[in-house]
Every structure is written in C-alpha cells, then in structure tokens.
Design an enzyme around this catalytic site. Structure first.
Site, PDB file in Angstrom:
ATOM      1  N   LYS A  22      -4.860 -70.032  36.961  1.00 48.47           N
ATOM      2  CA  LYS A  22      -6.049 -69.739  36.156  1.00 48.47           C
ATOM      3  C   LYS A  22      -6.374 -70.886  35.211  1.00 48.47           C
ATOM      4  O   LYS A  22      -7.515 -71.353  35.134  1.00 48.47           O
ATOM      5  CB  LYS A  22      -5.831 -68.455  35.353  1.00 48.47           C
ATOM      6  CG  LYS A  22      -6.831 -68.232  34.216  1.00 48.47           C
ATOM      7  CD  LYS A  22      -6.376 -67.112  33.301  1.00 48.47           C
ATOM      8  CE  LYS A  22      -7.286 -66.947  32.094  1.00 48.47           C
ATOM      9  NZ  LYS A  22      -7.098 -68.003  31.085  1.00 48.47           N
ATOM     10  N   ASN A  23      -5.379 -71.349  34.469  1.00 48.56           N
ATOM     11  CA  ASN A  23      -5.642 -72.341  33.428  1.00 48.56           C
ATOM     12  C   ASN A  23      -6.024 -73.708  33.990  1.00 48.56           C
ATOM     13  O   ASN A  23      -6.634 -74.516  33.290  1.00 48.56           O
ATOM     14  CB  ASN A  23      -4.433 -72.470  32.492  1.00 48.56           C
ATOM     15  CG  ASN A  23      -4.250 -71.245  31.621  1.00 48.56           C
ATOM     16  OD1 ASN A  23      -5.223 -70.552  31.315  1.00 48.56           O
ATOM     17  ND2 ASN A  23      -3.022 -70.957  31.225  1.00 48.56           N
ATOM     18  N   CYS A 117      -9.903 -63.879  24.839  1.00 46.35           N
ATOM     19  CA  CYS A 117      -9.035 -62.981  24.070  1.00 46.35           C
ATOM     20  C   CYS A 117      -9.004 -63.357  22.600  1.00 46.35           C
ATOM     21  O   CYS A 117      -9.021 -64.534  22.248  1.00 46.35           O
ATOM     22  CB  CYS A 117      -7.608 -63.025  24.624  1.00 46.35           C
ATOM     23  SG  CYS A 117      -7.456 -62.413  26.299  1.00 46.35           S
ATOM     24  N   ARG A 122      -8.579 -69.651  16.612  1.00 46.01           N
ATOM     25  CA  ARG A 122      -8.485 -70.577  17.749  1.00 46.01           C
ATOM     26  C   ARG A 122      -9.583 -71.634  17.587  1.00 46.01           C
ATOM     27  O   ARG A 122     -10.518 -71.715  18.378  1.00 46.01           O
ATOM     28  CB  ARG A 122      -8.641 -69.836  19.079  1.00 46.01           C
ATOM     29  CG  ARG A 122      -7.618 -68.730  19.258  1.00 46.01           C
ATOM     30  CD  ARG A 122      -7.774 -68.011  20.580  1.00 46.01           C
ATOM     31  NE  ARG A 122      -7.220 -68.783  21.675  1.00 46.01           N
ATOM     32  CZ  ARG A 122      -7.058 -68.289  22.906  1.00 46.01           C
ATOM     33  NH1 ARG A 122      -7.411 -67.061  23.178  1.00 46.01           N
ATOM     34  NH2 ARG A 122      -6.550 -69.028  23.863  1.00 46.01           N
ATOM     35  N   ILE A 124     -11.771 -75.101  17.498  1.00 45.75           N
ATOM     36  CA  ILE A 124     -11.859 -76.222  18.428  1.00 45.75           C
ATOM     37  C   ILE A 124     -12.054 -77.522  17.644  1.00 45.75           C
ATOM     38  O   ILE A 124     -12.686 -78.457  18.121  1.00 45.75           O
ATOM     39  CB  ILE A 124     -12.968 -76.010  19.481  1.00 45.75           C
ATOM     40  CG1 ILE A 124     -14.350 -75.896  18.846  1.00 45.75           C
ATOM     41  CG2 ILE A 124     -12.666 -74.790  20.333  1.00 45.75           C
ATOM     42  CD1 ILE A 124     -15.474 -76.010  19.872  1.00 45.75           C
ATOM     43  N   ASP A 125     -11.478 -77.569  16.445  1.00 46.35           N
ATOM     44  CA  ASP A 125     -11.645 -78.757  15.609  1.00 46.35           C
ATOM     45  C   ASP A 125     -11.037 -80.007  16.246  1.00 46.35           C
ATOM     46  O   ASP A 125     -11.581 -81.114  16.095  1.00 46.35           O
ATOM     47  CB  ASP A 125     -11.061 -78.533  14.210  1.00 46.35           C
ATOM     48  CG  ASP A 125      -9.590 -78.133  14.243  1.00 46.35           C
ATOM     49  OD1 ASP A 125      -9.218 -77.307  15.091  1.00 46.35           O
ATOM     50  OD2 ASP A 125      -8.818 -78.652  13.422  1.00 46.35           O
ATOM     51  N   GLN A 126      -9.944 -79.854  16.983  1.00 47.23           N
ATOM     52  CA  GLN A 126      -9.337 -81.022  17.628  1.00 47.23           C
ATOM     53  C   GLN A 126     -10.221 -81.552  18.761  1.00 47.23           C
ATOM     54  O   GLN A 126     -10.295 -82.755  18.988  1.00 47.23           O
ATOM     55  CB  GLN A 126      -7.950 -80.676  18.173  1.00 47.23           C
ATOM     56  CG  GLN A 126      -6.925 -80.336  17.093  1.00 47.23           C
ATOM     57  CD  GLN A 126      -6.672 -81.504  16.154  1.00 47.23           C
ATOM     58  OE1 GLN A 126      -6.257 -82.577  16.561  1.00 47.23           O
ATOM     59  NE2 GLN A 126      -6.933 -81.287  14.875  1.00 47.23           N
ATOM     60  N   ASP A 307       1.908 -67.894  26.627  1.00 47.92           N
ATOM     61  CA  ASP A 307       1.283 -66.939  27.544  1.00 47.92           C
ATOM     62  C   ASP A 307       2.298 -66.037  28.248  1.00 47.92           C
ATOM     63  O   ASP A 307       1.907 -65.118  28.971  1.00 47.92           O
ATOM     64  CB  ASP A 307       0.450 -67.680  28.605  1.00 47.92           C
ATOM     65  CG  ASP A 307      -0.927 -68.059  28.085  1.00 47.92           C
ATOM     66  OD1 ASP A 307      -1.264 -67.697  26.939  1.00 47.92           O
ATOM     67  OD2 ASP A 307      -1.676 -68.733  28.828  1.00 47.92           O
ATOM     68  N   VAL A 329       2.757 -70.529  18.452  1.00 48.64           N
ATOM     69  CA  VAL A 329       1.442 -71.073  18.783  1.00 48.64           C
ATOM     70  C   VAL A 329       0.314 -70.264  18.136  1.00 48.64           C
ATOM     71  O   VAL A 329      -0.444 -70.794  17.325  1.00 48.64           O
ATOM     72  CB  VAL A 329       1.254 -71.141  20.317  1.00 48.64           C
ATOM     73  CG1 VAL A 329      -0.111 -71.724  20.674  1.00 48.64           C
ATOM     74  CG2 VAL A 329       2.365 -71.983  20.956  1.00 48.64           C
ATOM     75  N   ARG A 399      -8.950 -60.635  34.148  1.00 49.05           N
ATOM     76  CA  ARG A 399      -9.389 -61.992  33.809  1.00 49.05           C
ATOM     77  C   ARG A 399      -8.420 -63.038  34.365  1.00 49.05           C
ATOM     78  O   ARG A 399      -8.818 -64.181  34.618  1.00 49.05           O
ATOM     79  CB  ARG A 399      -9.450 -62.186  32.282  1.00 49.05           C
ATOM     80  CG  ARG A 399     -10.656 -61.568  31.595  1.00 49.05           C
ATOM     81  CD  ARG A 399     -10.699 -61.977  30.130  1.00 49.05           C
ATOM     82  NE  ARG A 399     -10.505 -63.418  30.041  1.00 49.05           N
ATOM     83  CZ  ARG A 399      -9.629 -64.011  29.219  1.00 49.05           C
ATOM     84  NH1 ARG A 399      -8.855 -63.295  28.423  1.00 49.05           N
ATOM     85  NH2 ARG A 399      -9.521 -65.323  29.191  1.00 49.05           N
TER      86      ARG A 399
END
Length: 431
Positions: A22-23, A117, A122, A124-126, A307, A329, A399
């Site tokens: 998936k990833n 999820c 989470r 997304i600054d990076q 995960d 994480v 998903r």
C-alpha cells in the site's frame, strides 16, 4: 452498516499470499505524473486508497486502463491541470504526494490538505520546507495548499530533514526528479517503500542514488519515459498475518514476501515464543505453546514499524507477564485500547507508553475500528478470542488490506461480512 463477524478461538493453518505494498503504491501511482509515456504498474493492491488515487489521476486527465486485477496502464502525457479535486483528496493521506509530483512536472500545484486516519498531529511542514528550499512559494488559502516554483522549475539544493519523515522524503524525491541540478536529502527515511519509489523512478529514467540510506541524491533530468514496474510486497500486511498466527495459534506459510523487510517484526515474535522460518520469498509462522512478554518501541525503519504497533499489542494481550509498548512516531495511536478492554485485555496507557498485563483469554465483543491498523488489530484479537466478535467501521480496514476476509477464511478463520437490514440486505458472505 457493513461489519465483520468473527467466531474466534480457532487456530490458523494453510497459506496466505501477500499483495502489493500500500505505502509504495500510493506514492508510485502519483509518480506516474512525472512520466511522458505509458507506465504499466504491476502488483497493485486492490484496496480503497489505491482506487482513490487512481480516480484522482483520472480526474486530472490521465488515461488509466485496467489490464488485469493487479495491473494498470497509466498515461499522464496529456494532463495539463495541476489542481486536485477536493472531495477525493481529503479521503486519503497520500494525496500530499501529488504536490511534489505536480510541482516537479508543471512548476505548480493546488492540492487540498491530506485526509486519512486521525493519528494525532501529522503536519507536512517537512514537505513544505523541502519545496521552499528548492525555490517554491507555498501558501495555504481557500482550503488548498498552493505551491508554485519561482521561474517555473524547481532548483536542486540540500534539504536536511529535522525529523525522519517517510512522507517528506518521498515527496521531496518526487519534486527533485525533474528539478534543475542536484538535490541532496540528509537524514532521509529508509523504509522499503522509499527504495521502491526510487527504483520505479530510476526505471523510468530518473537519476536517484542512496535510497535506503540516510542520504539520498537526486540529479534532475529533463524527462522520464514510460516502462513497466512491479510493486514490492506489503511489509505491514505480511506482519499483520504473522501477528494473527501468533495470537490465534497454528501454522501458516506467508508467501510473496521479502523476508529482510520483516526482520524487525520477526525478531519480536521470536522473542515471544513464535517460530518463524525464513525462506526465499516466504515465511513460515508457527505458534503452539504459550506466548511470553516482551517490550516494543516503534522507530523508523529498520526499527519496529509504527504501522505494526496495534497488531503487536493485540498479541501481547495474550502473552504471559507484563509488556511495555512505546510509540515513538505518532501521538494518537492508542485509540484502540478501549476496544481491547471490552474483550478483557488489561492495558494502561500513559502518553506514548502502554503497559499490557497478559491475560489467559480474551472474550468476543462488539468493536469499532477507529483507523486502518487498529482495525486490523481488532481482527487479530477477535480471531484469538473465545466467542463471537463484531467489528464495524470496516471501511478503515479496507483502505489497506486486500481481500482480508477471503485470505483469513482460507486458513481456517471463521470470519464473514454481514450487511445489516438497513442497507436492504440482511447478510452477505465474502467471496
């Protein structure tokens, strides 16, 4: 409402074949935006996140053709639109990969903030830090992330990641592929799906070195050509079935895997008394005796994957002694704990640490999946529990897991899909 009904207490025996990752798929499919030609992608998992990302590409103007159940041809040559539809993008976390891909190809992107999820903060600054370093202006307005490259094309530079971020590493790789000059990502993540994305891009003509290490170098190229690529097997799907055998007992051959990717999971299961035999492209998992306690801390690869944290916690609920799970994480990964307690699990949570006191048995209950991996963990507890469990909100599980009911039924699990009368059908079994 559609739910899973599971009659637990049955050990598992047989074989399960693992689907594509998936990833990896949800990054490689957006990466086809960079390719001038037809990409044939093989070993694509049949999951809702993949369907969504393919639908987004079609909405942008891509030609997507299904070759067979696990293979699609994607041609993004004629796309001229860099604005992503809001309704689709907000349903999937991986929609942020479209920013890097569209920026790289068109020099601009308009993408809604990602969905997926809810696992706590989470940001997304990076990702944005990398885009800005490469010469993009990034702004959030009107419910969209607007990114535009100054001069129409991104420029290579050195990007140091403040934290090890899988998503940001992959997104900056995408952005750098067609950028001018050399981009260096320092403190990069090393997950298998990062290597898979790099291998896909290189097979189409990119120049990426160092994927799988903490320094990745991307020398921008003028264009990518079409080609064929097969996605790696899903490390987390394999780990989930390994955990299911550990919890329920039995012996299952898990096929179509890369055993090296599973070593961090295998090591913990072996500590707990599970037999794991590695083969070329399979692992044989056997559990006949009692489970023993262990401690687990989630870390970036090659550490234990976040995960897999709910799934390993499900197994530890039945292990003798006291186990400690530390989430390294995400902030909000223990929402499944109240559901486990309904089954008789003994868990106490303090911040990012969970203390699990193993019990002799779990008892079936009505459960509600709160996210993808928590839902998979609830299936594991239900398989091991005495009595019947019902799991609702199964759209979360679908998903990321292809044919989970069929695969588990094939190794002796008593699991079926039930549709309640309010959806016009009283019951349907999964095929």
């Amino acid at each position: 409402m559609t739910k899973y009904v599971i009659h637990g207490g049955k050990p598992l025996f047989g074989e399960i074949s693992i689907s594509g990752a998936k990833n990896a798929a949800v990054a490689i499919i957006p990466a086809t935006l960079l390719v001038d030609g037809v990409c044939r992608i093989e070993n694509i998992p049949q999951i809702s996140d993949v369907t969504l990302i393919l639908n987004i590409l079609q909405d942008l103007g891509a030609d997507v053709r299904t070759v067979n159940r696990t293979t699609v041809d994607i041609d993004c040559s004629h796309i001229h639109n860099s604005k992503v539809p809001e309704e689709l993008a907000r349903k999937i976390r991986a929609s942020y990969y479209l920013i890097g891909a569209l920026l790289s190809r068109f020099g601009s992107a308009e993408v809604p903030p990602p969905g997926g999820c809810d696992l706590g903060g989470r940001p997304i600054d990076q990702h944005i830090k990398g885009f800005v370093a490469m010469g993009a202006d990034v702004d959030v307005k009107g419910g969209y992330i607007h990114a535009k490259a100054k001069g129409g094309r991104l420029t290579g530079t050195t990007v140091y990641m403040d934290i090890v971020s899988v998503g940001a590493t992959m997104n900056i790789m995408l952005a750098a592929t067609l950028a001018e000059g050399l981009t260096v990502i320092e403190n990069a993540a090393k997950e298998p799906h990062i290597v898979d994305l790099a291998n896909f891009l290189n097979s189409m003509g990119a120049d990426i070195m160092g994927a799988g290490t903490d320094v990745i170098k991307i020398r921008g190229v003028e264009r990518l050509g079409g080609g064929m690529y097969s996605i790696i097997p899903d490390q987390i799907e394999a780990g989930t079935y390994m955990a299911a055998v550990a919890a329920a007992g039995g012996e299952v051959l898990i096929k179509n895997v890369i055993p090296k990717h599973l070593e961090c999971i295998t090591a913990k299961l072996v500590e707990m008394g599970v037999d794991v035999e590695e083969r070329d492209d399979a692992v044989l998992v056997r559990r006949t005796g009692k489970l023993t306690r262990t401690n687990v801390k989630t870390l970036p690869y090659p550490g234990f994957p976040t995960d897999m944290q709910p799934q390993i916690a499900a197994v530890l609920c039945l292990a003798q002694g006291t186990s400690v799970v530390t989430e390294g994480v995400w902030d909000n990964r223990y929402r499944y704990v109240d559901e486990f307690r309904r089954m008789g699990a003994q868990i106490q949570v303090d911040g990012k640490i969970a203390v699990i006191e193993g019990v002799e048995k779990l008892t079936g209950a009505r459960l509600r999946a709160c996210d993808l991996r928590a839902g998979a963990a609830m299936i594991i507890t239900a398989l091991a529990a005495q009595g019947t469990s019902e799991i609702s909100n199964i759209h979360h599980i679908e998903r990321g897991y292809e044919d989970i009911v069929r695969k588990l039924s094939g190794v002796g699990a008593d699991i079926r899909v039930v549709i309640t009368p309010d959806e016009e059908q009283s019951e349907a079994t999964a095929g």
